[in-house]
Motif scaffolding. Structure first.
Motif, PDB file in Angstrom:
ATOM      1  N   PHE A   7       0.842  -1.203   0.000  1.00  0.00           N
ATOM      2  CA  PHE A   7       0.000   0.000   0.000  1.00  0.00           C
ATOM      3  C   PHE A   7       0.877   1.253   0.000  1.00  0.00           C
ATOM      4  O   PHE A   7       0.676   2.165  -0.799  1.00  0.00           O
ATOM      5  CB  PHE A   7      -0.940   0.009   1.206  1.00  0.00           C
ATOM      6  CG  PHE A   7      -1.611   1.334   1.416  1.00  0.00           C
ATOM      7  CD1 PHE A   7      -2.684   1.719   0.625  1.00  0.00           C
ATOM      8  CD2 PHE A   7      -1.158   2.208   2.400  1.00  0.00           C
ATOM      9  CE1 PHE A   7      -3.298   2.953   0.812  1.00  0.00           C
ATOM     10  CE2 PHE A   7      -1.768   3.441   2.594  1.00  0.00           C
ATOM     11  CZ  PHE A   7      -2.836   3.814   1.789  1.00  0.00           C
ATOM     12  N   ALA A   8       1.854   1.287   0.911  1.00  0.00           N
ATOM     13  CA  ALA A   8       2.732   2.453   1.015  1.00  0.00           C
ATOM     14  C   ALA A   8       3.486   2.686  -0.293  1.00  0.00           C
ATOM     15  O   ALA A   8       3.586   3.824  -0.766  1.00  0.00           O
ATOM     16  CB  ALA A   8       3.711   2.290   2.180  1.00  0.00           C
ATOM     17  N   LEU A   9       4.002   1.625  -0.884  1.00  0.00           N
ATOM     18  CA  LEU A   9       4.728   1.758  -2.154  1.00  0.00           C
ATOM     19  C   LEU A   9       3.805   2.225  -3.281  1.00  0.00           C
ATOM     20  O   LEU A   9       4.202   3.051  -4.102  1.00  0.00           O
ATOM     21  CB  LEU A   9       5.394   0.434  -2.530  1.00  0.00           C
ATOM     22  CG  LEU A   9       6.675   0.113  -1.788  1.00  0.00           C
ATOM     23  CD1 LEU A   9       7.138  -1.305  -2.102  1.00  0.00           C
ATOM     24  CD2 LEU A   9       7.758   1.116  -2.132  1.00  0.00           C
ATOM     25  N   ALA A  10       2.580   1.716  -3.317  1.00  0.00           N
ATOM     26  CA  ALA A  10       1.639   2.127  -4.368  1.00  0.00           C
ATOM     27  C   ALA A  10       1.296   3.607  -4.239  1.00  0.00           C
ATOM     28  O   ALA A  10       1.281   4.338  -5.238  1.00  0.00           O
ATOM     29  CB  ALA A  10       0.366   1.281  -4.295  1.00  0.00           C
ATOM     30  N   VAL A  11       1.054   4.062  -3.024  1.00  0.00           N
ATOM     31  CA  VAL A  11       0.748   5.483  -2.805  1.00  0.00           C
ATOM     32  C   VAL A  11       1.962   6.333  -3.160  1.00  0.00           C
ATOM     33  O   VAL A  11       1.831   7.360  -3.831  1.00  0.00           O
ATOM     34  CB  VAL A  11       0.311   5.737  -1.341  1.00  0.00           C
ATOM     35  CG1 VAL A  11       0.247   7.223  -1.043  1.00  0.00           C
ATOM     36  CG2 VAL A  11      -1.029   5.082  -1.069  1.00  0.00           C
ATOM     37  N   ASP A  12       3.139   5.904  -2.731  1.00  0.00           N
ATOM     38  CA  ASP A  12       4.362   6.654  -3.020  1.00  0.00           C
ATOM     39  C   ASP A  12       4.609   6.745  -4.530  1.00  0.00           C
ATOM     40  O   ASP A  12       4.949   7.812  -5.041  1.00  0.00           O
ATOM     41  CB  ASP A  12       5.565   6.013  -2.337  1.00  0.00           C
ATOM     42  CG  ASP A  12       5.530   6.142  -0.820  1.00  0.00           C
ATOM     43  OD1 ASP A  12       4.633   6.836  -0.294  1.00  0.00           O
ATOM     44  OD2 ASP A  12       6.387   5.526  -0.163  1.00  0.00           O
ATOM     45  N   ARG A  13       4.430   5.630  -5.221  1.00  0.00           N
ATOM     46  CA  ARG A  13       4.632   5.640  -6.677  1.00  0.00           C
ATOM     47  C   ARG A  13       3.623   6.564  -7.361  1.00  0.00           C
ATOM     48  O   ARG A  13       3.971   7.275  -8.305  1.00  0.00           O
ATOM     49  CB  ARG A  13       4.516   4.233  -7.240  1.00  0.00           C
ATOM     50  CG  ARG A  13       5.722   3.379  -6.979  1.00  0.00           C
ATOM     51  CD  ARG A  13       5.630   2.038  -7.698  1.00  0.00           C
ATOM     52  NE  ARG A  13       6.746   1.206  -7.324  1.00  0.00           N
ATOM     53  CZ  ARG A  13       6.645   0.059  -6.662  1.00  0.00           C
ATOM     54  NH1 ARG A  13       5.456  -0.419  -6.335  1.00  0.00           N
ATOM     55  NH2 ARG A  13       7.709  -0.629  -6.341  1.00  0.00           N
ATOM     56  N   THR A  14       2.384   6.532  -6.879  1.00  0.00           N
ATOM     57  CA  THR A  14       1.346   7.394  -7.460  1.00  0.00           C
ATOM     58  C   THR A  14       1.694   8.857  -7.270  1.00  0.00           C
ATOM     59  O   THR A  14       1.656   9.643  -8.223  1.00  0.00           O
ATOM     60  CB  THR A  14      -0.025   7.082  -6.822  1.00  0.00           C
ATOM     61  OG1 THR A  14      -0.338   5.705  -7.063  1.00  0.00           O
ATOM     62  CG2 THR A  14      -1.114   7.971  -7.381  1.00  0.00           C
ATOM     63  N   ASN A  15       2.028   9.242  -6.045  1.00  0.00           N
ATOM     64  CA  ASN A  15       2.370  10.646  -5.786  1.00  0.00           C
ATOM     65  C   ASN A  15       3.667  11.046  -6.475  1.00  0.00           C
ATOM     66  O   ASN A  15       3.819  12.199  -6.887  1.00  0.00           O
ATOM     67  CB  ASN A  15       2.423  10.937  -4.285  1.00  0.00           C
ATOM     68  CG  ASN A  15       1.093  11.418  -3.754  1.00  0.00           C
ATOM     69  OD1 ASN A  15       0.354  12.122  -4.439  1.00  0.00           O
ATOM     70  ND2 ASN A  15       0.786  11.035  -2.530  1.00  0.00           N
ATOM     71  N   LEU A  16       4.589  10.120  -6.616  1.00  0.00           N
ATOM     72  CA  LEU A  16       5.829  10.413  -7.336  1.00  0.00           C
ATOM     73  C   LEU A  16       5.524  10.700  -8.807  1.00  0.00           C
ATOM     74  O   LEU A  16       6.007  11.688  -9.373  1.00  0.00           O
ATOM     75  CB  LEU A  16       6.800   9.236  -7.212  1.00  0.00           C
ATOM     76  CG  LEU A  16       8.189   9.441  -7.788  1.00  0.00           C
ATOM     77  CD1 LEU A  16       8.950  10.501  -6.993  1.00  0.00           C
ATOM     78  CD2 LEU A  16       8.968   8.125  -7.764  1.00  0.00           C
ATOM     79  N   TRP A  17       4.698   9.860  -9.416  1.00  0.00           N
ATOM     80  CA  TRP A  17       4.328  10.065 -10.819  1.00  0.00           C
ATOM     81  C   TRP A  17       3.551  11.376 -10.993  1.00  0.00           C
ATOM     82  O   TRP A  17       3.838  12.143 -11.910  1.00  0.00           O
ATOM     83  CB  TRP A  17       3.489   8.880 -11.319  1.00  0.00           C
ATOM     84  CG  TRP A  17       3.090   9.052 -12.744  1.00  0.00           C
ATOM     85  CD1 TRP A  17       3.848   8.761 -13.849  1.00  0.00           C
ATOM     86  CD2 TRP A  17       1.874   9.610 -13.230  1.00  0.00           C
ATOM     87  NE1 TRP A  17       3.153   9.087 -15.001  1.00  0.00           N
ATOM     88  CE2 TRP A  17       1.931   9.610 -14.635  1.00  0.00           C
ATOM     89  CE3 TRP A  17       0.727  10.096 -12.608  1.00  0.00           C
ATOM     90  CZ2 TRP A  17       0.896  10.083 -15.432  1.00  0.00           C
ATOM     91  CZ3 TRP A  17      -0.307  10.565 -13.404  1.00  0.00           C
ATOM     92  CH2 TRP A  17      -0.212  10.556 -14.797  1.00  0.00           C
ATOM     93  N   ILE A  18       2.583  11.617 -10.113  1.00  0.00           N
ATOM     94  CA  ILE A  18       1.793  12.849 -10.189  1.00  0.00           C
ATOM     95  C   ILE A  18       2.705  14.066 -10.031  1.00  0.00           C
ATOM     96  O   ILE A  18       2.609  15.033 -10.785  1.00  0.00           O
ATOM     97  CB  ILE A  18       0.675  12.850  -9.129  1.00  0.00           C
ATOM     98  CG1 ILE A  18      -0.400  11.832  -9.511  1.00  0.00           C
ATOM     99  CG2 ILE A  18       0.057  14.243  -8.972  1.00  0.00           C
ATOM    100  CD1 ILE A  18      -1.426  11.581  -8.416  1.00  0.00           C
ATOM    101  N   GLY A  19       3.591  14.025  -9.058  1.00  0.00           N
ATOM    102  CA  GLY A  19       4.486  15.155  -8.815  1.00  0.00           C
ATOM    103  C   GLY A  19       5.398  15.444  -9.989  1.00  0.00           C
ATOM    104  O   GLY A  19       5.587  16.595 -10.387  1.00  0.00           O
ATOM    105  N   ARG A  20       5.968  14.396 -10.557  1.00  0.00           N
ATOM    106  CA  ARG A  20       6.863  14.591 -11.709  1.00  0.00           C
ATOM    107  C   ARG A  20       6.096  15.085 -12.930  1.00  0.00           C
ATOM    108  O   ARG A  20       6.626  15.866 -13.724  1.00  0.00           O
ATOM    109  CB  ARG A  20       7.597  13.292 -12.026  1.00  0.00           C
ATOM    110  CG  ARG A  20       8.653  12.978 -10.997  1.00  0.00           C
ATOM    111  CD  ARG A  20       9.377  11.694 -11.298  1.00  0.00           C
ATOM    112  NE  ARG A  20      10.459  11.474 -10.347  1.00  0.00           N
ATOM    113  CZ  ARG A  20      11.111  10.347 -10.236  1.00  0.00           C
ATOM    114  NH1 ARG A  20      10.808   9.320 -11.016  1.00  0.00           N
ATOM    115  NH2 ARG A  20      12.077  10.218  -9.358  1.00  0.00           N
TER     116      ARG A  20
END
Length: 187
Positions: A7-20
């Protein structure tokens, strides 16, 4: 890997992609602003929609990019004690801070802004200017998107902190191997 880690990795990847992705709006915003200035002061032309688009992009960069900023620890933090603290203490601070302050604050923002956004959607609120962007309701929706993305990132922080306190290491999507930028091992 535990479900909490996933869950933590999925949220982090999502916010990382959105941020970039949202970060590219900064370049577009600068180019549009340059074009607005050149058109206005050299050619005497003005486009309200172009000027309003700058406000929209600015809002998107800050509001939609907030989860990314939280992920990468880019927010202002008074870290007199936190910077030199042990990973366990940092995990306790992150856990308490997210649960006691961050999540309730975002819930308050969502609760207070929901009627404001809903009213805007009800009338499909647009620009007060005839040739402006007729999508103010979409811009106002970004308030709820902000609250949602930051809560998701806060939940990821809670999951990571809980796992760290339990002695479980969760890989980071931001480049470090344990989710900390302190260079220390979690054990």
């Amino acid at each position: 890997m535990t479900p909490l880690s996933r869950f933590a990795l999925a949220v982090d990847r999502t916010n990382l992609w959105i941020g970039r992705t949202v970060a590219w709006l900064a370049l577009i915003m600068v180019l549009v602003q340059f074009a607005v200035v050149v058109l206005r002061y050299i050619f005497g032309l003005g486009f309200i929609w172009a000027q309003e688009s700058i406000v929209y992009m600015h809002g998107l960069i800050f509001m939609v990019g907030a989860g990314f900023t939280l992920l990468t620890e880019g927010h202002v933090r008074v870290d007199v004690f936190y910077r030199t603290a042990s990973p366990r203490f940092k995990a306790m601070v992150d856990l308490f801070g997210a649960l006691a302050f961050l999540i309730p604050f975002c819930a308050l923002i969502a609760w207070v802004s929901y009627p404001y956004v809903a009213n805007s959607w009800r009338v499909f609120e647009g620009s007060k200017e005839t040739s402006g962007i007729q999508a103010v309701f979409l811009l106002k929706t970004v308030i709820l998107v902000f609250a949602g993305l930051v809560v998701l990132q806060a939940l990821s922080m809670v999951a990571r902190a809980g796992l760290r306190l339990a002695g479980v290491t969760v890989p980071s999507v931001t480049g470090d191997d344990d989710g900390n930028d302190d260079g220390e091992d979690d054990r």
